[in-house]
Design a protein around this motif. Structure first.
Motif, short mmCIF file in Angstrom:
data_model
loop_
_atom_site.label_atom_id
_atom_site.label_comp_id
_atom_site.label_asym_id
_atom_site.label_seq_id
_atom_site.Cartn_x
_atom_site.Cartn_y
_atom_site.Cartn_z
N PHE A 245 40.85 36.83 49.24
CA PHE A 245 40.05 37.09 50.48
C PHE A 245 39.01 38.17 50.48
O PHE A 245 37.99 37.67 50.88
CB PHE A 245 41.27 37.37 51.57
CG PHE A 245 40.35 37.39 53.04
CD1 PHE A 245 40.19 36.26 53.71
CD2 PHE A 245 40.03 38.67 53.51
CE1 PHE A 245 39.62 36.45 54.75
CE2 PHE A 245 39.33 38.66 54.68
CZ PHE A 245 39.30 37.57 55.55
N LEU A 246 39.49 39.39 49.76
CA LEU A 246 38.35 40.22 49.59
C LEU A 246 37.32 39.80 48.76
O LEU A 246 36.07 40.18 49.10
CB LEU A 246 39.13 41.51 49.04
CG LEU A 246 40.12 42.38 49.95
CD1 LEU A 246 40.83 43.17 49.07
CD2 LEU A 246 39.36 43.04 51.12
N SER A 247 37.57 39.13 47.60
CA SER A 247 36.58 38.74 46.77
C SER A 247 35.50 37.64 47.64
O SER A 247 34.27 37.89 47.52
CB SER A 247 37.22 38.15 45.59
OG SER A 247 38.03 38.86 44.86
N GLU A 248 36.15 36.62 48.15
CA GLU A 248 35.48 35.73 48.88
C GLU A 248 34.53 36.29 50.07
O GLU A 248 33.39 35.91 50.26
CB GLU A 248 36.11 34.76 49.42
CG GLU A 248 37.00 33.69 48.56
CD GLU A 248 37.92 32.67 49.09
OE1 GLU A 248 38.16 32.78 50.17
OE2 GLU A 248 38.59 31.87 48.13
N SER A 249 35.13 37.41 50.88
CA SER A 249 34.30 37.81 51.86
C SER A 249 33.16 38.60 51.39
O SER A 249 32.28 39.08 51.94
CB SER A 249 35.25 38.72 53.10
OG SER A 249 35.98 39.61 52.18
#
Length: 676
Positions: free
Chosen positions: A665-669
């Motif tokens: 999630f952190l990477s995608e956001s």
């Protein structure tokens, strides 16, 4: 001149004589009145002391058989002695008539031996005894003296013996009724002294004088005994009155004047036993916001508030309602002949409305509210214990979902209780280390569209029950005292997961009331944080207003310790509790979290819009951050941005994700933010 002086002197002497005559007549009248009063006291039972009258009746009724037995046995013994000397009408029919009268009186007293009379009934019965004693004694004395001309000296001596023994026996039996004893003694002694004195028999005169002396001595004994008897009755009366007063005080709440917890349960037992198939309701009332008032203004104001609450509740009580104070800020209402649930809800609404009105006290004007939980017999409660427990459960559920309102225990609650019991049993034997996991919901900075933190959320996957909602098992763990164990396990797992995140991503973790209401709990939490390897400054610890209200002093102490460690302190679900602004300023808060109940349809609901706007302004004035929970639509997000909201949490961005998905999630956001 001289004759005139003589006339004046004679006239003055006439006036003096006339005055003396008037004084003498007045004195004679006073003496006569006193004699009549004494005579009245002799023939009338005293009416000024109700308890003494009843005690005299009770004791005398037990002595009546003995008294009449003495009279009848002695009378027939004397009649038997004169059967061959005296006429039949004198030796048989007169004693038979006297015996019939005595037996009838005896039967009347026997029927009333177990009756608890009223004071007036007792007085009348004792009055009749005085009157009957006078008549019976005259009849016996007259009959005995009528036998005197018959028989020899030996037989005549038996008459004197009969008179003496019977008189003394009756006086002894009448010792609790001195007036009757005096009547008997006076009649017998007067009759025999006069008769024997006029008859000229020296030996009998001496016997009659001796009888008078013995009777006088017996009357003195009766007087002393009766004084002790009256004193004992008075002491018993005072003791019973003291016991009644003690019992009243033991069942009375000294602060509000309402029946206390003891009296509530005693009354509930009584009305439940009398209810039969009729509906009976129990309501438990808990004041919302009382503790902050007590903490802010002091116990004296808190006591004044409780008194005023008691007065308002008493004013709403009717013939079928019973108001009690159970203790603290908790009250109870019992409703007999309970109407339908609609009317019962109406009564609850009246109570809630009364408690919502401001209380104008000497020291301050305060505003609180009250939540009520009702349960009804025989609808969904089969005994007193269940009736009370289910009212308490309804109250608890009402305070969780909708404070300041009425909640009636329903069939759905029965199902929930069964589920809670099942959860409690399974939770107590669960392998929590293996079964508990942590999910994480991101907190977004809407200005930069960047994830700044994750809130840790508990999840329980039970081999027996499957996935159990936190809303179901967390309250059970709090009620059973297992919440401390859950906190430790979940905090360790959340901190371990946070170790894999970038240093600028914070962890938000919820603490329960139990965690901050004891020094041992805080010490354990500090130990877990220190041993995790995570910088405490990356950790935000969330507390609720309810946890803070439970014990504000201890909560503040715990929060101060965690703040000194470097942790941020967030007040969760702000706006749903009753904390005062002075308490907020007293806490070292770093964030407020606005509850999602204010955010739903923010763009369409003017009231929600104003509340969120005010809360955002409050956080800015306090110089602390503000996280808005529950953003689910773009319209709500746009409205929030217009209000100046920065930190957002909700399904619009992401539902809670598993630990292994936080990195993704952190990477995608981050990628989406850079692309944008």
């Amino acid at each position: 001149m001289y004759p005139n002086s003589i006339r004046k002197l004679n006239l003055n002497m006439h006036y003096v004589v006339l005055a003396k005559q008037i004084c003498f007549k007045k004195m004679a009248s006073d003496v006569l009145k006193k004699l009549l009063l004494q005579a009245k006291r002799l023939v009338l039972a005293p009416s000024h002391n109700a308890e003494l009258l009843k005690a005299q009746f009770e004791v005398f009724s037990s002595q009546v058989p003995l008294m009449y037995s003495i009279v009848l046995v002695n009378a027939w013994a004397l009649a038997f002695m004169f059967k061959s000397e005296a006429p039949v009408w004198l030796s048989v029919w007169i004693p038979a008539g006297l015996s019939l009268v005595c037996i009838l009186r005896l039967l009347g007293w026997w029927r009333s031996r177990k009756v608890v009379p009223s004071p007036e009934t007792a007085r009348k019965a004792l009055l009749r005894t005085n009157q009957f004693s006078f008549l019976l004694t005259i009849a016996l004395a007259t009959w005995a003296l009528m036998l005197f001309p018959y028989g020899d000296s030996y037989a005549r001596g038996n008459i004197a013996f009969f008179v003496g023994i019977t008189g003394l026996g009756v006086i002894i039996c009448l010792q609790q009724l001195p007036s009757a004893a005096l009547i008997v003694a006076a009649v017998i002694n007067t009759a025999f002294v006069v008769y024997f004195s006029s008859a000229g028999f020296t030996s009998f005169v001496v016997m009659s004088v001796n009888l008078a002396l013995v009777s006088t001595a017996m009357l003195l004994v009766v007087k002393v005994q009766f004084r002790h008897f009256a004193g004992a009755v008075s002491a018993r009366t005072k003791l019973e009155a003291a016991n009644r007063e003690n019992a009243r005080l033991a069942n009375l709440d000294s602060l509000t004047g309402l029946p206390n917890r003891r009296q509530f349960f005693a009354h509930l037992e009584t009305v439940f036993a009398e209810a039969g198939s009729n509906r009976l309701a129990v309501g438990i009332i808990d004041l919302d916001g009382f503790k902050p008032v007590n903490d802010l203004y002091g116990h004296s104001v808190g006591d004044s508030l409780l008194f005023e609450v008691g007065q308002r509740l008493s004013a709403l009580a009717g013939t079928n309602t019973h108001i009690s104070r159970l203790g603290g800020d908790e009250f109870a209402v019992t409703v007999t002949e309970c109407p339908g649930n609609t009317e019962l809800m109406g009564l609850g609404e009246k109570i809630c409305a009364a408690l919502r009105s401001p209380f104008v006290l000497t020291e301050a004007t305060v505003q609180i509210s009250g939540s009520i939980g009702f349960s009804v017999y025989p609808d969904l409660a089969s005994d007193v214990h269940q009736l009370y427990e289910r009212a308490d459960y309804a109250l608890y559920q009402g305070k969780r979902s909708n404070r300041g309102q009425v909640q009636v225990f329903t069939a759905e609650h029965v199902i929930a209780i069964e589920q809670n019991n099942q959860i409690e049993q399974v939770l107590s034997r669960a392998d929590l280390e293996a079964e508990l996991t942590v999910f994480f919901q991101p907190i977004i900075d809407v200005r930069e569209e960047r994830t700044v933190a994750f809130e840790a959320l508990a999840r329980w996957n039970s081999p027996e029950l499957g996935r159990v909602s936190p809303d179901a098992f967390i309250p059970v763990a709090e009620r059973t005292g297992q919440i401390g164990t859950l906190t430790c396990i979940l905090l360790k797992k959340a901190l371990a997961a946070a170790g894999a995140w970038p240093d600028d991503v914070r962890l938000s973790f919820n603490l329960s009331t139990h965690d901050i209401s004891s020094s041992d709990g805080v010490t354990t939490i500090v130990g877990i944080i220190m041993s995790s390897g995570i910088d405490p400054r990356r950790l935000d610890l969330e507390i609720t207003e309810t946890a803070m209200m439970y014990d504000f002093v201890q909560a503040k102490t715990s929060i101060d310790v965690l703040k000194l460690l470097g942790c941020g302190i967030a007040l969760d679900d702000f706006g749903t509790g009753y904390s005062s602004l002075s308490q907020l300023h007293a806490l070292p808060l770093t964030k407020l979290k606005i509850d999602r109940s204010f955010v739903s349809d923010l763009h369409k609901n003017p009231a929600s819009y104003k509340i969120v706007k005010s809360l955002l302004a409050l956080s800015q004035d306090m110089g602390i951050g503000c996280v808005v929970e529950g953003i689910e639509t773009s319209e709500e997000l746009d409205a929030l941005k217009k209000l100046g909201g920065v930190l957002v949490q909700g399904y619009y961005y992401s539902p809670p994700v598993a630990e292994n998905e936080t990195g993704k999630f952190l990477s995608e956001s981050d990628a989406a933010r850079k692309a944008g």
